[in-house]
Design an enzyme around this catalytic site. Structure first.
Site, short mmCIF file in Angstrom:
data_model
loop_
_atom_site.label_atom_id
_atom_site.label_comp_id
_atom_site.label_asym_id
_atom_site.label_seq_id
_atom_site.Cartn_x
_atom_site.Cartn_y
_atom_site.Cartn_z
CB THR A 1 -0.89 0.06 1.25
OG1 THR A 1 -0.07 0.32 2.40
CG2 THR A 1 -1.67 -1.22 1.44
CG ASP A 2 1.17 5.91 -1.18
OD1 ASP A 2 2.18 6.07 -0.46
OD2 ASP A 2 0.91 6.64 -2.14
CD1 TRP A 3 4.97 6.22 4.82
CD2 TRP A 3 4.94 4.84 3.07
NE1 TRP A 3 6.21 5.61 4.72
CE2 TRP A 3 6.21 4.76 3.67
CE3 TRP A 3 4.67 4.05 1.95
CZ2 TRP A 3 7.23 3.93 3.19
CZ3 TRP A 3 5.69 3.23 1.46
CH2 TRP A 3 6.93 3.17 2.08
#
Length: 306
Positions: free
Chosen positions: A84-86
């Protein structure tokens, strides 16, 4: 081993990127937004991909099964990891709001890593993975699937090979396997060019994946207008990119369409820090005939004004 491709997919704006829902037709997704990723997976052998903050057609991509499993892995044969993105949000369905704790949806979609979690042993982020496992929402097999993806990624990495003493630290450059590309620059004859002069390229091999290597010397360093003359009998929708590497650094890409056999020119700006320059023309697709390339000083560089 590659860098991480991002953001997968339909990530075309920064404003409200945590909440944006990109409503896109299947055809547009396939032909525009997924195509680059498909090429990177199939041709570039990518091993790591990051999903977006937002959603595609109502489902946040961190938990988008159709994207992360059906297309990426089942159709394209991707064998790496997805992350995932942060602190991205996740949901299962279009009618469900997304949140950062719904890691069960992430696991179900075969998105392997949630970034970033402090003290996962204590579940400091209060995600729903273990609760969903107990409730049967996710299965032990789905968790093991992601664990396998992560472990396989690590075991195939140069870092692991260096740890085991079986990697010498060298780097493989994809797309430049021809022995010509390994030619020592000092074995080349440098052609000295007056301002505006051209290098004859007639008859060189422009087949897919081929690289033509040559060297020039110029009187002045600075920004040069580099004009490539070429023609093609391909259709007007054909695209034949040619990338110029200057001293092993990508300098410019010329993309030609079909020209009905007529000679056409394209001009790009490239900065030469050195007076002696080792150049490579890389032909990504065949179908192009090149005539010559010229070099015209556009902006002189000196240490006084540099």
């Amino acid at each position: 081993m590659t860098g991480t491709l991002k953001h997968f997919s339909a990530n075309n704006q920064e404003a409200h990127r945590h909440d944006i829902d990109s409503v896109v037709s299947k055809r547009a997704l396939r032909e525009i937004y997924l195509k680059g990723f498909e090429m990177a997976v199939k041709e570039g052998r990518a091993t790591s991909i990051m999903t977006t903050y937002g959603a595609v057609n109502g489902i946040w991509t961190a938990g988008l099964y159709d994207q992360n499993t059906r297309i990426l892995r089942d159709e394209w044969g991707f064998e790496g990891i997805v992350m995932t993105d942060w602190w991205a949000k996740v949901n299962f369905r279009e009618d469900e709001s997304a949140n950062r704790q719904n890691t069960a949806a992430m696991v179900r979609s075969q998105n392997d890593l949630y970034m970033v979690v402090d003290r996962p042993d204590l579940n400091s982020f209060e995600d729903n993975t273990m609760a969903s496992l107990e409730e049967g929402v996710v299965t032990r097999g789905e968790l093991l699937r992601s664990a396998r993806n992560i472990c396989s990624f690590i075991l195939k990495s140069p870092a692991m090979e260096r740890l085991l003493g079986i990697h010498d630290g060298s780097v493989e450059v994809l797309g430049f396997e021809d022995e010509t590309n390994q030619q020592d620059t000092f074995e080349l004859d440098y052609q000295h060019l007056e301002n505006g002069e051209h290098v004859d390229l007639s008859g060189i091999d422009t087949s897919t994946g081929n690289t033509h290597v040559f060297a020039i010397s110029v009187d002045q360093t600075g920004t040069y207008d580099i004009t490539l003359t070429a023609r093609s009998n391909a259709g007007e929708w054909a695209q034949m990119p040619v990338t110029l590497f200057a001293n092993n650094i990508p300098g410019a890409t010329f993309t030609f369409n079909g020209t009905d056999g007529e000679w056409v020119t394209q001009t790009k700006e490239v900065f030469f820090l050195n007076q002696h320059n080792y150049l490579q023309l890389y032909f990504a697709l065949s179908g192009l005939e090149v005539k010559d390339v010229s070099f015209t000083l556009a902006d002189e560089f000196s240490m006084k004004n540099g």
